[in-house]
Write an enzyme that holds these catalytic residues in place. Structure first.
Site, PDB file in Angstrom:
ATOM      1  N   ARG A 129     -22.580 128.541  30.679  1.00  0.00           N
ATOM      2  CA  ARG A 129     -23.972 128.884  30.968  1.00  0.00           C
ATOM      3  C   ARG A 129     -24.318 130.265  30.408  1.00  0.00           C
ATOM      4  O   ARG A 129     -23.649 131.248  30.710  1.00  0.00           O
ATOM      5  CB  ARG A 129     -24.234 128.852  32.480  1.00  0.00           C
ATOM      6  N   LYS A 261     -18.802 109.374  53.127  1.00  0.00           N
ATOM      7  CA  LYS A 261     -19.966 109.327  52.244  1.00  0.00           C
ATOM      8  C   LYS A 261     -19.910 108.074  51.393  1.00  0.00           C
ATOM      9  O   LYS A 261     -18.843 107.594  51.019  1.00  0.00           O
ATOM     10  CB  LYS A 261     -20.031 110.562  51.348  1.00  0.00           C
ATOM     11  N   THR A 364     -38.672 124.134  49.736  1.00  0.00           N
ATOM     12  CA  THR A 364     -38.413 125.506  49.294  1.00  0.00           C
ATOM     13  C   THR A 364     -39.705 126.306  49.257  1.00  0.00           C
ATOM     14  O   THR A 364     -40.795 125.747  49.090  1.00  0.00           O
ATOM     15  CB  THR A 364     -37.770 125.511  47.898  1.00  0.00           C
ATOM     16  N   LYS A 367     -40.407 127.766  44.690  1.00  0.00           N
ATOM     17  CA  LYS A 367     -40.886 127.078  43.486  1.00  0.00           C
ATOM     18  C   LYS A 367     -42.414 127.071  43.489  1.00  0.00           C
ATOM     19  O   LYS A 367     -43.035 128.050  43.120  1.00  0.00           O
ATOM     20  CB  LYS A 367     -40.247 125.701  43.397  1.00  0.00           C
ATOM     21  N   THR A 396     -26.637 134.795  59.054  1.00  0.00           N
ATOM     22  CA  THR A 396     -27.165 135.408  57.828  1.00  0.00           C
ATOM     23  C   THR A 396     -28.400 136.235  58.171  1.00  0.00           C
ATOM     24  O   THR A 396     -29.132 135.928  59.129  1.00  0.00           O
ATOM     25  CB  THR A 396     -27.513 134.335  56.782  1.00  0.00           C
ATOM     26  N   THR A 397     -28.629 137.277  57.411  1.00  0.00           N
ATOM     27  CA  THR A 397     -29.764 138.154  57.657  1.00  0.00           C
ATOM     28  C   THR A 397     -31.083 137.412  57.446  1.00  0.00           C
ATOM     29  O   THR A 397     -31.233 136.624  56.512  1.00  0.00           O
ATOM     30  CB  THR A 397     -29.697 139.380  56.724  1.00  0.00           C
ATOM     31  N   THR A 482     -25.137 119.818  35.079  1.00  0.00           N
ATOM     32  CA  THR A 482     -26.463 119.592  35.661  1.00  0.00           C
ATOM     33  C   THR A 482     -27.003 118.228  35.257  1.00  0.00           C
ATOM     34  O   THR A 482     -27.669 117.550  36.041  1.00  0.00           O
ATOM     35  CB  THR A 482     -27.435 120.705  35.221  1.00  0.00           C
TER      36      THR A 482
END
Length: 559
Positions: A129, A261, A364, A367, A396-397, A482
């Site tokens: 990448r 799964k 999200t 985006k 987590t903060t 990906t």
């Protein structure tokens, strides 16, 4: 040779790396008892010509001898005939047992060498990448500058689909909140980081998706991981049914859950039903899928999957990451879009609609809403359980107040404005039609994603580089993992901020790159038998999902 030593040898020995597995097996079963110096060593090496070869290797010699000596010592300790194995036969190496990851106790593991080997793999299969230095200009977006501030480019691959990151309503809200509350949240949600803004945004998101409750996370990657792993681990004997093209965050959540799964073929409801029918209805089941698959632009069959879930006693987990803000009368995503008129007429859940049928929704804020963060929406009990048990939320903060304020302003604006959505859809439709005229291959889909098929990792990277250096256009190449090998592409995402002149420039640049690199066009893919939906037969019409505007209905896209 034991498995730990063999694993180490395979990583570091050039001979083992290039020798076929079949040959190694043959060597490992060839008897070389006569080469050993003592009965104990013969036992350690019997049946393995591979070990004999290792003894001649300057790298593996010490490790093999040390392991053989260690085995010899162990044999003497458990033997009732200790006099048959004189103590003098023990080699000095027996006092330095070899670990699984080192060839000798006197050597440390080559960490840097491993890093280099892993990176070499990426370079060799062309999946390494590259990260371009792109600095988006708020007042000029989709324009940006590169590492050189004087070098301007046009960005055509941003997930800031609606350009909300620069919208005055969003930016002003963040500035005012920053002045009032400072930069950070000050702690986790449970300790000093739970403010009125966080609660207001969660209420707004629950309202958007017509669910009783919602919960904020630092990203939707974390939301997907935390929700799936926590939920499935609490359901006894749970089975998760996952679409083959699901995002990495969902895959990670499934792994972390330790639940069983089952992977069904992409958007194949018949295959999904076949697997669901194999289990009792009483077995807890989660069907995890997406509404818009970001690399292909395909749309998940939400109604059909919800019907199967009801029939076989499952619950549905829908990732709307690439759809929130983009579809539906209020921007709640594809689930809301499917009953557009009915959902536009009321803010309450419409009985029997996709919004009503889906159990859990994730989305999200990074985006279409243009900020950062993720969330899950569902029943009040589900959200409270996640708030109480999910490590990805608890430890987590909290999101900074300015970020939450900007996201709240964006969600409220997008839920009441169709201007940005219509502008984005219009530009997408125009670009797809223009590329079709030039026989440039676009993976057929009904969404706002424009995946331009290249079909080769090196050529995809070369095309991206040419667009950037020669034409001042930034479109990132998308390679394995990906997308599948042989389906490498340029993923283009128009925004309402792209002008007609920018579109003309992009189309001309793509035509130039396709000609200079001699890339395959649709007609070439037809002759090759097709790939990724391109060239699988005669040209066909793909109707866009977004059709509330009469102007769109009159513009079918030929791909």
């Amino acid at each position: 040779m034991d498995q730990s030593l063999l694993r180490h040898a395979t990583r570091h020995c050039p001979f083992l790396k290039r020798t076929p597995v079949r040959s190694l097996r043959q060597l490992s079963t060839t008897s070389v008892v006569g080469t050993a110096r003592s009965p104990s060593a013969a036992t350690a090496t019997s049946g393995s010509a591979l070990v004999a070869m290792a003894r001649r290797c300057p790298i593996m010699h010490d490790a093999v001898n040390a392991r053989a000596a260690s085995a010899s010592q162990c044999t003497r300790m458990h033997s009732t005939r200790s006099e048959a194995a004189p103590q003098a036969e023990a080699t000095p190496a027996a006092t330095a047992p070899v670990t699984a990851d080192t060839p000798s106790s006197n050597n440390t593991f080559d960490y840097e060498g491993l890093y280099g080997d892993e990176l070499n793999k990426k370079h060799q299969d062309k999946s390494y990448r590259y990260f371009n230095n792109i600095n988006r200009l708020a007042q000029q977006f989709p324009r940006a500058h590169t590492a050189n501030v004087e070098d301007k480019v046009t960005v055509w691959c941003s997930n800031d689909y609606l350009g909300m990151s620069k919208h005055p309503i969003v930016v002003d809200a963040m500035k005012q909140t920053l002045d009032r509350y400072g930069a950070g949240a000050g702690g986790t949600r449970n300790i000093a980081g739970n403010a009125a803004l966080h609660l207001a945004l969660e209420q707004e998101l629950a309202k958007l998706h017509r669910k009783p409750a919602a919960l904020l996370f630092s990203s939707c990657y974390v939301a997907n991981d935390a929700t799936l792993s926590t939920l499935a681990s609490k359901l006894p004997g749970c089975i998760i049914y996952s679409d083959a093209l699901n995002h990495a965050s969902m895959i990670q959540g499934i792994r972390h859950s330790n639940a069983r799964k089952r992977i069904f073929r992409h958007n194949d409801v018949a295959h999904l039903e076949e697997m669901l029918a194999q289990e009792p209805k009483s077995t807890p089941k989660i069907i995890a899928f997406e509404s818009v698959y970001s690399m292909s632009g395909s749309i998940g069959p939400i109604h059909e999957i919800c019907q199967l879930a009801k029939k076989y006693g499952a619950i549905t987990f829908l990732d709307e990451v690439h759809a929130v803000g983009m579809y539906g009368p209020r921007g709640a995503g594809v689930a809301e879009h499917l009953e557009f008129d009915a959902n536009a007429a009321t803010s309450r859940p419409v009985l029997g609609s996709a919004v009503d049928e889906v159990d859990i929704v994730t989305g999200t804020l990074g985006k279409a809403f243009g900020v950062v963060g993720g969330y899950v929406a569902g029943s009040a009990a589900l959200v409270d359980m996640l708030r109480s048990y999910a490590p990805g939320f608890i430890f987590t903060t909290s999101l900074p107040p300015s970020v939450v304020s900007g996201a709240l302003a964006s969600v409220r604006h997008v839920s009441t404005s169709n201007v940005e959505r219509l502008g984005q859809q219009r530009n997408t439709r125009t670009l797809k039609a223009r590329l079709a005229q030039l026989d440039i291959p676009v993976v057929p889909n009904p969404s706002h994603i424009v995946p331009v098929l290249v079909g080769d990792a090196a050529l995809s990277k070369a095309a991206s580089d040419l667009l950037l250096t020669r034409h001042g256009i930034y479109v990132q190449s998308i390679n394995y993992p990906t997308v599948a090998r042989g389906e490498e592409r340029l993923r283009i995402t128009p925004t309402p901020g792209h002008t007609d002149a920018m579109t003309d420039h992009l189309v001309g640049a793509l035509e130039s790159v396709w000609r200079d690199l001699e890339l395959m066009r649709v007609s070439d893919w037809v002759r090759a038998g097709g790939r990724a939906g391109v060239g699988l037969g005669a040209r066909h019409v793909v109707c866009a999902l977004y059709t509330p505007c009469p102007a769109f209905c009159a513009m079918p896209i030929v791909l």
